[in-house]
Scaffold this motif. Structure first.
Motif, mmCIF file in Angstrom:
data_model
loop_
_atom_site.group_PDB
_atom_site.id
_atom_site.type_symbol
_atom_site.label_atom_id
_atom_site.label_comp_id
_atom_site.label_asym_id
_atom_site.label_seq_id
_atom_site.Cartn_x
_atom_site.Cartn_y
_atom_site.Cartn_z
ATOM 1 N N LYS A 128 -0.352 5.344 -6.697
ATOM 2 C CA LYS A 128 -1.249 4.435 -7.404
ATOM 3 C C LYS A 128 -0.629 3.940 -8.706
ATOM 4 N N ALA A 129 0.025 4.827 -9.438
ATOM 5 C CA ALA A 129 0.653 4.440 -10.706
ATOM 6 C C ALA A 129 1.758 3.420 -10.468
ATOM 7 N N LYS A 130 2.541 3.610 -9.417
ATOM 8 C CA LYS A 130 3.628 2.684 -9.103
ATOM 9 C C LYS A 130 3.089 1.304 -8.775
ATOM 10 N N ALA A 131 2.002 1.241 -7.994
ATOM 11 C CA ALA A 131 1.429 -0.049 -7.624
ATOM 12 C C ALA A 131 0.857 -0.774 -8.831
ATOM 13 N N ASN A 132 0.386 -0.027 -9.809
ATOM 14 C CA ASN A 132 -0.266 -0.626 -10.985
ATOM 15 C C ASN A 132 0.689 -0.808 -12.174
ATOM 16 N N ALA A 133 1.952 -0.400 -12.002
ATOM 17 C CA ALA A 133 2.867 -0.341 -13.145
ATOM 18 C C ALA A 133 3.215 -1.699 -13.734
ATOM 19 N N SER A 134 3.274 -2.721 -12.881
ATOM 20 C CA SER A 134 3.784 -4.016 -13.353
ATOM 21 C C SER A 134 2.763 -5.137 -13.213
ATOM 22 N N LEU A 135 1.490 -4.808 -13.296
ATOM 23 C CA LEU A 135 0.462 -5.845 -13.180
ATOM 24 C C LEU A 135 0.522 -6.771 -14.391
ATOM 25 N N THR A 136 0.284 -8.042 -14.147
ATOM 26 C CA THR A 136 0.233 -9.007 -15.248
ATOM 27 C C THR A 136 -1.084 -8.869 -15.998
ATOM 28 N N ASN A 137 -1.119 -9.340 -17.228
ATOM 29 C CA ASN A 137 -2.334 -9.263 -18.035
ATOM 30 C C ASN A 137 -3.479 -9.986 -17.334
ATOM 31 N N GLY A 138 -4.615 -9.360 -17.322
ATOM 32 C CA GLY A 138 -5.790 -9.963 -16.697
ATOM 33 C C GLY A 138 -5.958 -9.620 -15.234
ATOM 34 N N SER A 139 -4.933 -9.003 -14.631
ATOM 35 C CA SER A 139 -5.040 -8.608 -13.216
ATOM 36 C C SER A 139 -5.957 -7.399 -13.072
ATOM 37 N N ARG A 140 -6.701 -7.380 -11.979
ATOM 38 C CA ARG A 140 -7.573 -6.230 -11.730
ATOM 39 C C ARG A 140 -6.735 -5.034 -11.291
ATOM 40 N N PRO A 141 -7.049 -3.846 -11.792
ATOM 41 C CA PRO A 141 -6.326 -2.653 -11.334
ATOM 42 C C PRO A 141 -6.444 -2.498 -9.821
ATOM 43 N N LEU A 142 -5.395 -1.990 -9.224
ATOM 44 C CA LEU A 142 -5.371 -1.767 -7.781
ATOM 45 C C LEU A 142 -5.980 -0.410 -7.469
ATOM 46 N N SER A 143 -6.817 -0.365 -6.452
ATOM 47 C CA SER A 143 -7.508 0.873 -6.093
ATOM 48 C C SER A 143 -6.559 1.845 -5.412
ATOM 49 N N THR A 144 -7.024 3.077 -5.260
ATOM 50 C CA THR A 144 -6.239 4.077 -4.541
ATOM 51 C C THR A 144 -5.963 3.622 -3.115
ATOM 52 N N PHE A 145 -6.982 3.063 -2.446
ATOM 53 C CA PHE A 145 -6.797 2.613 -1.065
ATOM 54 C C PHE A 145 -5.784 1.481 -0.984
ATOM 55 N N GLN A 146 -5.892 0.499 -1.890
ATOM 56 C CA GLN A 146 -4.958 -0.634 -1.877
ATOM 57 C C GLN A 146 -3.530 -0.167 -2.155
ATOM 58 N N SER A 147 -3.390 0.784 -3.049
ATOM 59 C CA SER A 147 -2.062 1.322 -3.382
ATOM 60 C C SER A 147 -1.471 2.085 -2.197
ATOM 61 N N LEU A 148 -2.282 2.949 -1.574
ATOM 62 C CA LEU A 148 -1.814 3.681 -0.398
ATOM 63 C C LEU A 148 -1.545 2.722 0.749
ATOM 64 N N GLY A 149 -2.409 1.709 0.899
ATOM 65 C CA GLY A 149 -2.243 0.738 1.973
ATOM 66 C C GLY A 149 -0.902 0.034 1.910
ATOM 67 N N THR A 150 -0.533 -0.429 0.722
ATOM 68 C CA THR A 150 0.758 -1.125 0.616
ATOM 69 C C THR A 150 1.916 -0.148 0.759
ATOM 70 N N HIS A 151 1.731 1.110 0.340
ATOM 71 C CA HIS A 151 2.758 2.140 0.544
ATOM 72 C C HIS A 151 3.030 2.317 2.043
ATOM 73 N N LEU A 152 1.981 2.378 2.832
ATOM 74 C CA LEU A 152 2.121 2.522 4.283
ATOM 75 C C LEU A 152 2.688 1.250 4.906
ATOM 76 N N TRP A 153 2.183 0.104 4.468
ATOM 77 C CA TRP A 153 2.609 -1.176 5.023
ATOM 78 C C TRP A 153 4.111 -1.380 4.803
ATOM 79 N N HIS A 154 4.568 -1.144 3.580
ATOM 80 C CA HIS A 154 6.001 -1.259 3.269
ATOM 81 C C HIS A 154 6.822 -0.308 4.135
ATOM 82 N N ALA A 155 6.402 0.957 4.178
ATOM 83 C CA ALA A 155 7.216 1.981 4.848
ATOM 84 C C ALA A 155 7.316 1.737 6.347
ATOM 85 N N ILE A 156 6.196 1.428 6.985
ATOM 86 C CA ILE A 156 6.222 1.201 8.437
ATOM 87 C C ILE A 156 6.996 -0.071 8.756
ATOM 88 N N THR A 157 6.873 -1.082 7.915
ATOM 89 C CA THR A 157 7.628 -2.316 8.130
ATOM 90 C C THR A 157 9.123 -2.070 7.949
#
Length: 444
Positions: free
Chosen positions: A246-275
């Protein structure tokens, strides 16, 4: 006790010793309920299979307690005691709830030489499919088969509870509502703490006659054969790993961006890895991330969490493989955040009307190309299903409704923010994933 034909039945190292029927203990006031727009597309999915493993206890005593509790809880979750049927206009419904010619099938079996630890390995053992019923059975078969089948298997050091739920009758939220309520009854409660809400017409009240296939085989005769060539494995992510993802997914958000949820962070972790693990993909190939989202609070008016049935819709997010992998995790997570946030009451209404105008029964290819498809949820209280002799050692799914890229999320047994990720993949892709240190959160 023998099975209905009077003989014990051998299935590998598992011996089936009896098949009986359980009905609600009290007469059910409503003997039928409609299947609505949110239920009907799943007629050509397969029965959802769940397996819970428990240590210790006297098998006969435990089974007696479980069957007694099942008869009580079915008074509240009565659609599971019925059969699918059609009304005079050919519209599907659940009927015969609590009637003598319906009921829940209960199978009792013995696997004398099998220890629980053999079934809790991360890689799904072949034996797993012997302790969960209705493998390869399509929900359409609920027209003449039980809508819930439960198998109690005596193990060397415990018991396996394998359940097969007709997916046209209920979704994951309702599945674990039922399981939690059944456990409550077995622990001594007179009634579930959360009474199910059964009026499906409050969510959708459109009558539809479907053009049903003649049989399971005529609609999809490849699912079981395809699954036999795949691998299923659970990956465990600790609280610490989840925090890092979760910290990695939220590390480089631009100002004003909504924080990424645990599910969204895990989701992209899985999506990247399986791809990444699908090394045959070209940069221009599309990849699809699919979520089956709970819509109880998204529809208008909102439905209670106790709504019993299906109230989910698939949310699809599509991008090019090269684009996904060329960007940091906040890119993919942002796509998921946008798609999930946009799936509001208006979108659900439009999707429902679109489907109703041309009803289409799902098939495996509908999951999308190069897909990562997520079902279940870490929010489901799967390790709180305590029937009176402790928490389960492990909870996992059977092989039904699995294909290359299917993912089930469960809370980790140790609680907190830990998550278990059950993944089904082609063997070579799985091998690549197993060696991906970035995915596994392993430091050099």
């Amino acid at each position: 006790m023998a099975t209905e034909n009077g003989k014990d039945e051998e299935v590998g190292v598992v011996k089936i010793i009896s098949k009986t029927k359980v009905l609600p203990h009290k007469t059910v006031e409503k003997s039928e309920c409609p299947l609505v727009t949110f239920d009907l597309p799943y007629v050509t999915f397969y029965y959802n299979q769940k397996v819970l493993l428990y240590r210790g206890g006297d098998f006969e005593e435990i089974v007696g307690k479980l069957k007694e509790g099942l008869g009580v809880v079915l008074e509240y979750f009565y659609p599971l005691s019925g059969r699918m049927g059609k009304d005079e206009e050919g519209v599907l419904k659940v009927e015969k709830c609590g009637e003598e010619d319906a009921g829940v099938e209960v199978v009792e079996a013995i696997a004398e030489g099998v220890f629980i630890d053999e079934l809790t390995q991360d890689e799904a053992p072949p034996l797993l499919q012997k302790i969960v019923p209705f493998t390869g059975v399509m929900n359409l078969d609920g027209l003449y088969s039980p809508l819930l089948v439960v198998q109690f298997t005596k193990l060397r050091d415990g018991i396996a509870i394998g359940c097969a739920f007709n997916h046209a009758i209920l979704d994951g939220n309702s599945t674990w509502h039922f399981m939690s309520s059944w456990a409550e009854i077995c622990r001594g409660s007179e009634a579930p703490s959360l009474i199910p809400f059964h009026d499906r017409t409050q969510a959708r009240n459109i009558r539809l006659k479907l053009d049903l296939p003649e049989s399971t085989a005529s609609h999809d005769d490849s699912a079981v054969a395809t699954l036999q060539s795949l691998r299923e494995k659970i990956f465990h992510f600790s609280e610490n790993s989840m925090d890092k993802i979760k910290a990695k997914a939220n590390a480089s958000l631009t100002n004003g961006s909504r924080p990424l949820s645990t599910f969204q962070s895990l989701g992209t972790h899985l999506w990247h890895a399986i791809t990444r693990a699908r090394t045959h993909l070209k940069p221009e190939d599309y990849t699809v991330f699919t979520i089956f989202a709970n819509c109880r609070k998204r529809v208008n008016p909102p439905m209670p969490e106790s709504y019993f049935g299906n109230l989910i819709q698939a949310i699809f997010t599509v991008t090019a493989t090269g684009l996904l992998l060329a960007h940091p995790p906040e890119f993919g997570a942002g796509l998921l955040q946008q798609a999930i946030g946009a799936h509001d009451a208006k979108v659900i209404e439009a999707r429902s009307k679109e489907w109703e105008s041309a009803p289409k029964l799902f098939n495996y290819k509908d999951a999308g190309i190069n897909t990562v498809t997520v079902g279940s949820s870490p929010k489901f209280p799967v390790y709180d299903v305590d029937f009176g002799w402790g928490r389960p050692e492990m909870v996992r799914s059977g092989s039904n409704n699995k294909f290359d890229g299917m993912v089930y999320l469960y809370p980790g047994r140790n609680g907190g923010r830990s998550v278990d990720v059950e993944i089904t993949l082609e063997p070579k892709t799985m091998e690549n994933l197993e060696n991906d240190k970035e995915f596994l959160m392993v430091s050099d």
